[in-house]
Motif scaffolding. Structure first.
Motif, PDB file in Angstrom:
ATOM      1  N   ALA A  38       0.828  -1.202   0.000  1.00 37.25           N
ATOM      2  CA  ALA A  38       0.000   0.000   0.000  1.00 37.25           C
ATOM      3  C   ALA A  38       0.862   1.252   0.000  1.00 37.25           C
ATOM      4  N   ASP A  39       0.334   2.308  -0.586  1.00 40.80           N
ATOM      5  CA  ASP A  39       0.988   3.602  -0.583  1.00 40.80           C
ATOM      6  C   ASP A  39       0.370   4.428   0.533  1.00 40.80           C
ATOM      7  N   PRO A  40       1.129   4.734   1.586  1.00 39.03           N
ATOM      8  CA  PRO A  40       0.531   5.426   2.730  1.00 39.03           C
ATOM      9  C   PRO A  40       0.199   6.888   2.472  1.00 39.03           C
ATOM     10  N   ARG A  41       0.602   7.445   1.325  1.00 42.30           N
ATOM     11  CA  ARG A  41       0.363   8.861   1.091  1.00 42.30           C
ATOM     12  C   ARG A  41      -1.080   9.166   0.709  1.00 42.30           C
ATOM     13  N   ASN A  42      -1.752   8.273   0.004  1.00 40.05           N
ATOM     14  CA  ASN A  42      -3.130   8.522  -0.394  1.00 40.05           C
ATOM     15  C   ASN A  42      -3.948   7.277  -0.106  1.00 40.05           C
ATOM     16  N   ASN A  43      -5.130   7.454   0.438  1.00 38.02           N
ATOM     17  CA  ASN A  43      -5.881   6.279   0.865  1.00 38.02           C
ATOM     18  C   ASN A  43      -7.223   6.119   0.172  1.00 38.02           C
ATOM     19  N   VAL A  44      -7.541   6.927  -0.859  1.00 38.59           N
ATOM     20  CA  VAL A  44      -8.809   6.785  -1.578  1.00 38.59           C
ATOM     21  C   VAL A  44      -8.506   6.688  -3.076  1.00 38.59           C
ATOM     22  N   PHE A  45      -9.004   5.617  -3.698  1.00 37.79           N
ATOM     23  CA  PHE A  45      -8.813   5.415  -5.133  1.00 37.79           C
ATOM     24  C   PHE A  45     -10.162   5.158  -5.780  1.00 37.79           C
ATOM     25  N   ALA A  46     -10.373   5.711  -6.971  1.00 42.37           N
ATOM     26  CA  ALA A  46     -11.613   5.497  -7.722  1.00 42.37           C
ATOM     27  C   ALA A  46     -11.240   4.989  -9.118  1.00 42.37           C
ATOM     28  N   PHE A  47     -11.701   3.793  -9.442  1.00 44.61           N
ATOM     29  CA  PHE A  47     -11.474   3.195 -10.757  1.00 44.61           C
ATOM     30  C   PHE A  47     -12.757   3.397 -11.550  1.00 44.61           C
ATOM     31  N   THR A  48     -12.704   4.221 -12.589  1.00 46.44           N
ATOM     32  CA  THR A  48     -13.911   4.589 -13.332  1.00 46.44           C
ATOM     33  C   THR A  48     -13.939   3.933 -14.709  1.00 46.44           C
ATOM     34  N   ASN A  49     -15.140   3.863 -15.298  1.00 45.65           N
ATOM     35  CA  ASN A  49     -15.374   3.357 -16.665  1.00 45.65           C
ATOM     36  C   ASN A  49     -14.894   1.925 -16.862  1.00 45.65           C
ATOM     37  N   ALA A  50     -14.956   1.112 -15.833  1.00 47.46           N
ATOM     38  CA  ALA A  50     -14.481  -0.269 -15.914  1.00 47.46           C
ATOM     39  C   ALA A  50     -15.646  -1.234 -16.032  1.00 47.46           C
ATOM     40  N   GLY A  56     -20.442 -14.394 -10.254  1.00 48.24           N
ATOM     41  CA  GLY A  56     -20.670 -15.175 -11.466  1.00 48.24           C
ATOM     42  C   GLY A  56     -21.888 -14.740 -12.265  1.00 48.24           C
ATOM     43  N   ASN A  57     -22.846 -14.063 -11.634  1.00 51.40           N
ATOM     44  CA  ASN A  57     -24.072 -13.666 -12.318  1.00 51.40           C
ATOM     45  C   ASN A  57     -24.182 -12.169 -12.571  1.00 51.40           C
ATOM     46  N   THR A  58     -23.373 -11.341 -11.908  1.00 50.13           N
ATOM     47  CA  THR A  58     -23.512  -9.892 -11.994  1.00 50.13           C
ATOM     48  C   THR A  58     -22.276  -9.267 -12.615  1.00 50.13           C
ATOM     49  N   THR A  59     -22.476  -8.609 -13.766  1.00 53.52           N
ATOM     50  CA  THR A  59     -21.410  -7.873 -14.430  1.00 53.52           C
ATOM     51  C   THR A  59     -21.905  -6.458 -14.691  1.00 53.52           C
ATOM     52  N   LEU A  60     -21.156  -5.462 -14.239  1.00 53.08           N
ATOM     53  CA  LEU A  60     -21.514  -4.058 -14.429  1.00 53.08           C
ATOM     54  C   LEU A  60     -20.595  -3.447 -15.478  1.00 53.08           C
ATOM     55  N   THR A  61     -21.189  -2.785 -16.465  1.00 54.27           N
ATOM     56  CA  THR A  61     -20.381  -2.111 -17.484  1.00 54.27           C
ATOM     57  C   THR A  61     -20.365  -0.619 -17.192  1.00 54.27           C
ATOM     58  N   ASN A  62     -19.275   0.032 -17.563  1.00 47.54           N
ATOM     59  CA  ASN A  62     -19.097   1.464 -17.323  1.00 47.54           C
ATOM     60  C   ASN A  62     -19.316   1.810 -15.849  1.00 47.54           C
ATOM     61  N   ALA A  63     -18.758   1.040 -14.957  1.00 49.32           N
ATOM     62  CA  ALA A  63     -18.993   1.181 -13.519  1.00 49.32           C
ATOM     63  C   ALA A  63     -17.791   1.817 -12.826  1.00 49.32           C
ATOM     64  N   THR A  64     -18.009   2.153 -11.566  1.00 49.51           N
ATOM     65  CA  THR A  64     -16.982   2.783 -10.739  1.00 49.51           C
ATOM     66  C   THR A  64     -16.741   1.932  -9.497  1.00 49.51           C
ATOM     67  N   LEU A  65     -15.480   1.772  -9.144  1.00 47.71           N
ATOM     68  CA  LEU A  65     -15.085   1.066  -7.929  1.00 47.71           C
ATOM     69  C   LEU A  65     -14.293   2.046  -7.071  1.00 47.71           C
ATOM     70  N   VAL A  66     -14.750   2.278  -5.827  1.00 46.57           N
ATOM     71  CA  VAL A  66     -14.074   3.198  -4.919  1.00 46.57           C
ATOM     72  C   VAL A  66     -13.496   2.390  -3.760  1.00 46.57           C
ATOM     73  N   ILE A  67     -12.204   2.594  -3.501  1.00 47.04           N
ATOM     74  CA  ILE A  67     -11.504   1.897  -2.425  1.00 47.04           C
ATOM     75  C   ILE A  67     -10.937   2.939  -1.470  1.00 47.04           C
ATOM     76  N   ARG A  68     -11.263   2.791  -0.185  1.00 44.75           N
ATOM     77  CA  ARG A  68     -10.726   3.684   0.850  1.00 44.75           C
ATOM     78  C   ARG A  68     -10.005   2.844   1.892  1.00 44.75           C
ATOM     79  N   GLU A  69      -8.737   3.173   2.123  1.00 42.22           N
ATOM     80  CA  GLU A  69      -7.894   2.490   3.108  1.00 42.22           C
ATOM     81  C   GLU A  69      -7.887   0.970   2.912  1.00 42.22           C
ATOM     82  N   GLY A  70      -7.842   0.536   1.653  1.00 36.42           N
ATOM     83  CA  GLY A  70      -7.741  -0.881   1.346  1.00 36.42           C
ATOM     84  C   GLY A  70      -9.049  -1.635   1.369  1.00 36.42           C
ATOM     85  N   LYS A  71     -10.173  -0.948   1.575  1.00 41.69           N
ATOM     86  CA  LYS A  71     -11.477  -1.616   1.625  1.00 41.69           C
ATOM     87  C   LYS A  71     -12.394  -1.031   0.565  1.00 41.69           C
TER      88      LYS A  71
END
Length: 152
Positions: A38-50, A56-71
């Protein structure tokens, strides 16, 4: 002067010792490399347009994943991205958010040990004998591609 005589010198010295000790802890800096992922300098990441495969049954297109402090705090289509987040555009990429056990050895062959054993009389190895990219900790093997040696 009268107040100074009432307080024992030992208690005063002990107080100054703890003040000095707490000050040294306050200004201390980390001088060794962090042995983590982990990079201790920043703790919030947002992965967009993924394309996010939640299960196994749920796939989201053009979605966003937000991770804060590794969760993971959000995985979906209409979520707000925090203002202090590092935004990473993942257009055309897939994300499989899940728990990953970094210490698992499932599917990886056991490393072969040297048959000669350890010799205490051998000279000390001060520099790495690994060619190419390597870590300061020789137990970490960045040159190994687990996807190439994985077998079910």
């Amino acid at each position: 002067m009268r107040m100074f005589r009432q307080r024992p010198l030992g208690k005063l010295l002990l107080f100054f010792f703890f003040v000095l000790l707490s000050y040294s802890f306050a200004i201390a800096q980390t001088t060794f490399p962090a042995n983590d992922v982990a990079d201790p300098r920043n703790n919030v990441f947002a992965f967009t347009n993924a394309t996010i495969v939640k299960d196994g049954n749920t796939t989201l297109t053009n979605a966003t994943l937000v991770i804060r402090e590794g969760k993971i705090i959000f995985a979906g289509n209409n979520g707000q991205v925090p203002k202090n987040a590092v935004i990473i555009d993942c257009r055309g990429k897939y994300i499989y958010p899940s728990f990953i056990d970094m210490y698992s050895d499932y599917g990886i062959p056991v490393a072969e040990r040297s048959r000669t054993g350890f010799d205490f009389r051998a000279p000390t190895q001060m520099n790495s004998n690994t060619k190419g990219a390597y870590n300061w900790n020789q137990a970490i093997k960045p040159e190994t591609d687990a996807s190439k040696i994985f077998a079910v």
